[in-house]
Design a protein around this motif. Structure first.
Motif, short mmCIF file in Angstrom:
data_model
loop_
_atom_site.label_atom_id
_atom_site.label_comp_id
_atom_site.label_asym_id
_atom_site.label_seq_id
_atom_site.Cartn_x
_atom_site.Cartn_y
_atom_site.Cartn_z
N GLN A 102 -32.32 -13.93 51.70
CA GLN A 102 -32.85 -12.32 51.57
C GLN A 102 -32.62 -11.03 52.70
OE1 GLN A 102 -36.42 -11.40 49.47
NE2 GLN A 102 -34.79 -10.19 48.01
N GLN A 135 -33.87 1.24 42.61
CA GLN A 135 -33.88 -0.04 42.00
C GLN A 135 -33.67 -0.48 43.68
OE1 GLN A 135 -33.71 -1.48 38.53
NE2 GLN A 135 -34.79 -0.49 37.80
N ARG A 177 -36.91 0.28 45.97
CA ARG A 177 -37.71 -0.77 45.81
C ARG A 177 -37.25 -2.15 46.40
NH1 ARG A 177 -38.38 -5.78 42.75
NH2 ARG A 177 -40.39 -5.84 41.96
N ASP A 178 -36.47 -2.79 45.82
CA ASP A 178 -36.39 -3.84 46.13
C ASP A 178 -35.87 -4.52 48.13
OD1 ASP A 178 -36.37 -5.65 44.16
OD2 ASP A 178 -33.87 -5.01 43.37
N SER A 217 -31.90 -7.86 45.04
CA SER A 217 -32.15 -7.55 44.03
C SER A 217 -32.61 -9.35 43.68
CB SER A 217 -31.48 -6.22 43.50
OG SER A 217 -31.86 -5.13 43.96
N TYR A 267 -40.42 -5.19 35.90
CA TYR A 267 -39.20 -5.46 36.77
C TYR A 267 -37.77 -5.82 36.35
CZ TYR A 267 -36.65 -3.77 40.95
OH TYR A 267 -35.42 -3.60 41.23
N ARG A 318 -35.99 -3.94 33.43
CA ARG A 318 -35.53 -3.03 34.23
C ARG A 318 -34.82 -3.28 34.56
NH1 ARG A 318 -37.66 0.64 37.64
NH2 ARG A 318 -39.98 -0.10 37.53
N HIS A 319 -34.44 -3.64 36.25
CA HIS A 319 -33.67 -4.35 36.15
C HIS A 319 -32.20 -4.69 35.70
CE1 HIS A 319 -31.95 -4.53 40.17
NE2 HIS A 319 -31.02 -5.89 39.96
N GLU A 362 -31.28 -2.65 32.46
CA GLU A 362 -29.68 -0.80 33.32
C GLU A 362 -28.73 -1.12 33.79
OE1 GLU A 362 -32.13 1.34 36.95
OE2 GLU A 362 -33.75 1.79 35.05
N TRP A 363 -28.89 -2.85 33.76
CA TRP A 363 -27.37 -3.19 34.23
C TRP A 363 -26.50 -3.50 32.82
CZ3 TRP A 363 -24.25 -2.59 37.79
CH2 TRP A 363 -24.29 -2.55 39.00
#
Lengths: 328, 95, 251
Positions: free
Chosen positions: A86, B37, B40-41, C39, C135, C138-139, C142-143
């Motif tokens: 990541q 987002q 944040r990520d 993410s 989180y 939310r993530h 939203e998608w």
């Protein structure tokens, strides 16, 4: 996180001698160059290519290690590897952003990667058949990358230097993670020890190649050094890496696959260092030119991700446009 | 394979209360929620902050480097703006 | 409390998290855009972290010297009791986000309730997991909206995902005898209350996403009894490969 000696930079300039001299004076005074500052076109081109290659290397570099995320042998190893891969995505992202300040879009750079026009570090065209490869990559490939990257934190181009500072900070765990993994194998059973030695045998020479062609063949290095994009030559960094890594191998009972490796008191201005054997540059160029074991697979995987993701990116843009229209 | 460009957003993070938000980098996203987002990520994986600002990169107006000298050099001789310009007796102590 | 029903319940929850985290981790390096390559691993790391905390608790409850890795890697397919939803393959980004949204929307009120429940260890795990799950909701939510109301293609893919995955959602709300025991003891919430919150939250997001909640006359269940889909065998083959190939080795 990965960079290798720059391949095929275009150093042609069209600017006047006064302009170039003035620019050189700023560089010599250790001034940073920022995105909107005037700069020679060749400086810009060199950086776009170099940062682009570096970013692509991070992104392609996710694949060989990502190959083991679902097979990591313990939960502790699994989270560490996932976090590391990541991070590499993050580093690619920081670097693309740095390149974008020079007037090239991420989409453009991606297309150049997928078309084969842009290069990336050839090390990632080697396969990762065993779990020990994850250790070898962390220890050697990240180790080599750190040697390259620490001086890049002082690169004359501000956004690149800042991206590298962030990358180096985050990357401090990567090499330790790899070395610890290798160490755990050398302390394990015979299968594990053999796995570790086999991985070292396969990754040692390619990681030496990561520093790029020898200084004697590297026509673009001089200008990059003059502009303080690079601070050390390929050979200097390679020597530093060998000197740092050989004792690390000894400490965990692994043998470098180089019969010519031996201590030489006269190296490094009398401080001593290791002589090492001839690097197979034919292999390096073969892999750079697309004939490594995994070149085709790597690009195919990136292409697939990009093409399969197109509808997602399009949908998000379409949704944003609708929201904007509704708000107006 | 040309496609619409995904807008660029600049990301600012406040490391903790009492400090300014500081520019840390950028992300690509179609809209503000997505950019938030992503910020944040990407930029807070190691406890880098407790507040995020995102700004469309296209909304930033930057000063022209060509004007740098006329913008910034005139301040250099206005030393009377600094406390050390003024002589006061040592006996008065810290002022 | 009698440790056996609690142990069984803790392992169920742990399995849900491990398997979903594993599935999400398969995306790393292959996401639709680079930002999403960060993410999805973030969510996967949260889930695997929660699984580890739960397996460690299970090991403690069992008190037989098993470790988190023994639970994660060294059981047969019939011994994994995750719900089927979390093992469904990634298929595409719409499926993946919907699976995430369904599960996170279930776990959010679940963790909230557990954090004021009767089991001290679970309370600690829940307090942290609740924030992480918020989180995820939310993530992924939203998608769901973005894709449901994006392009014709994204709407079609979203609808396909709903049609295929919705029948797997009922299983999240089932409670076997062990779970029922824990509900009665106040360690975990009763499923009806969670389902009501879940239905409400799903409806709200679906309305914005122009999606319809389908009728599912034939729910798919079995995971809680260790009866899994075919894909699950391949997931385990990868997950367990090293531990099975080198029995007893330390990594």
């Amino acid at each position: 996180m990965y960079s290798q000696g720059l391949i095929g930079a275009d150093t042609a300039t069209k600017e006047t001698a006064e302009f170039l001299a003035e620019f050189q004076a700023r560089i010599d005074a250790e001034e940073k160059i920022e995105p909107n500052d005037p700069m020679p076109q060749a400086y810009r081109n060199t950086l776009i290519r170099m940062i682009g290659q570096h970013a692509h290397s991070e992104i392609v570099g996710m694949l060989p290690e990502g190959n083991w995320i679902t097979r990591a042998p313990s939960l502790r190893r699994k989270v560490a590897l996932l976090a590391k891969v990541q991070d590499e995505g993050g580093h690619g992202l920081y670097l693309y952003s740095a390149a974008e300040t020079l007037g090239v879009s991420r989409e453009q750079m991606t297309e150049e990667l997928l078309s084969g026009k842009a290069k990336y570090s050839s090390i990632f065209n080697y396969p990762t058949p065993t779990w020990a490869d994850i250790g070898a990559i962390g220890w050697l490939v990240d180790g080599a990358a750190i040697m390259n990257q620490v001086p890049l934190c002082r690169c004359s181009y501000g956004p690149y230097a800042r991206a590298m500072i962030r990358v180096c900070k985050e990357e401090s765990f990567h090499q330790r993670q790899g070395y610890e993994l290798m160490k755990s194998l050398t302390e394990g059973n015979e299968d594990q020890k053999a796995m570790a030695q086999d991985a070292l045998n396969r990754w040692w020479w390619p990681s030496l190649m990561m520093f790029g062609p020898p200084d004697s063949d590297s026509q673009h290095s001089d200008q990059s050094m003059k502009w303080k994009i690079k601070r050390f030559s390929n050979d200097e960094l390679r020597q530093k890496f060998v000197d740092a890594t050989v004792p690390q191998a000894e400490l965990i009972g692994l043998t470098m696959p180089d019969p010519d490796l031996k201590w030489n008191n006269s190296l490094n201005n009398g401080a001593g260092g290791y002589d090492f054997g001839e690097i197979d540059w034919d292999e390096f160029w073969r892999v750079v030119k697309g004939h490594g074991m995994m070149n085709k697979d790597r690009i195919r995987a990136r292409k697939k991700a990009w093409e399969d993701g197109a509808w997602v990116r399009e949908a998000s843009l379409a949704y944003a446009a609708k929201q904007k229209a509704n708000a107006a | 394979m040309t496609e619409n460009l995904m807008p660029l957003w600049e990301v600012f993070i406040r490391p903790r209360n009492g400090l300014n938000h500081k520019h840390v980098g950028s992300v690509h996203a179609a809209d503000a929620a997505m950019a938030m987002q992503a910020a944040r990520d990407v930029y807070t994986r190691r406890e880098e902050g407790n507040s995020i600002w995102i700004i469309p990169a296209a909304s930033i107006v930057a000063s022209d480097p060509a004007n740098a000298e006329e913008n910034f050099d005139p301040a250099s001789d206005k030393i009377y703006r600094h406390p050390s310009f003024y002589d006061i007796p040592d006996d008065v102590g810290h002022m | 409390m009698n440790p056996d029903p609690l142990l069984q319940t803790v392992v169920q929850i742990a399995d849900d998290h491990l398997i979903l985290g594993h599935r999400l981790s398969e995306w790393c390096g292959h996401a639709p855009m680079l930002e999403e390559d960060l993410s999805m691993p973030n969510m996967a790391l949260d889930l695997i972290g929660q699984a580890r905390a739960l397996y460690n608790y299970a090991a403690k409850l069992e008190n037989k010297d098993r470790t988190e890795d023994d639970f994660a890697y060294l059981r047969s397919d019939r011994e994994y009791t995750n719900c089927l939803l979390v093992e469904r393959p990634n298929t595409d980004f719409a499926y993946t986000m919907l699976r995430q949204f369904y599960f996170a929307t279930f776990m959010q009120p679940f963790w909230q309730s557990v954090s004021s429940g009767t089991d001290e260890t679970l309370k600690g795990i829940a307090a942290k997991a609740y924030k992480e799950t918020g989180y995820h909701v939310r993530h992924s939510g939203e998608w769901i909206i973005r894709l449901g109301d994006g392009t014709e293609e994204s709407a079609r893919r979203m609808n396909d995902a709903v049609a295929e995955l919705h029948p797997y959602t009922d299983e999240m709300f089932t409670a076997d005898a062990a779970r029922q025991y824990c509900i009665e003891n106040g360690a975990v919430p009763d499923m009806q209350s969670i389902q009501a919150i879940w239905n409400n939250n799903i409806s709200q997001v679906f309305a914005q996403a122009r999606l319809t909640i389908p009728k599912t006359p034939y729910p798919q269940t079995g995971g809680r009894q260790g009866q899994h889909t075919e894909d699950f065998g391949f997931l385990l083959a990868e997950l367990q490969y090293m531990q099975r190939s080198y029995p007893g080795a330390k990594w």
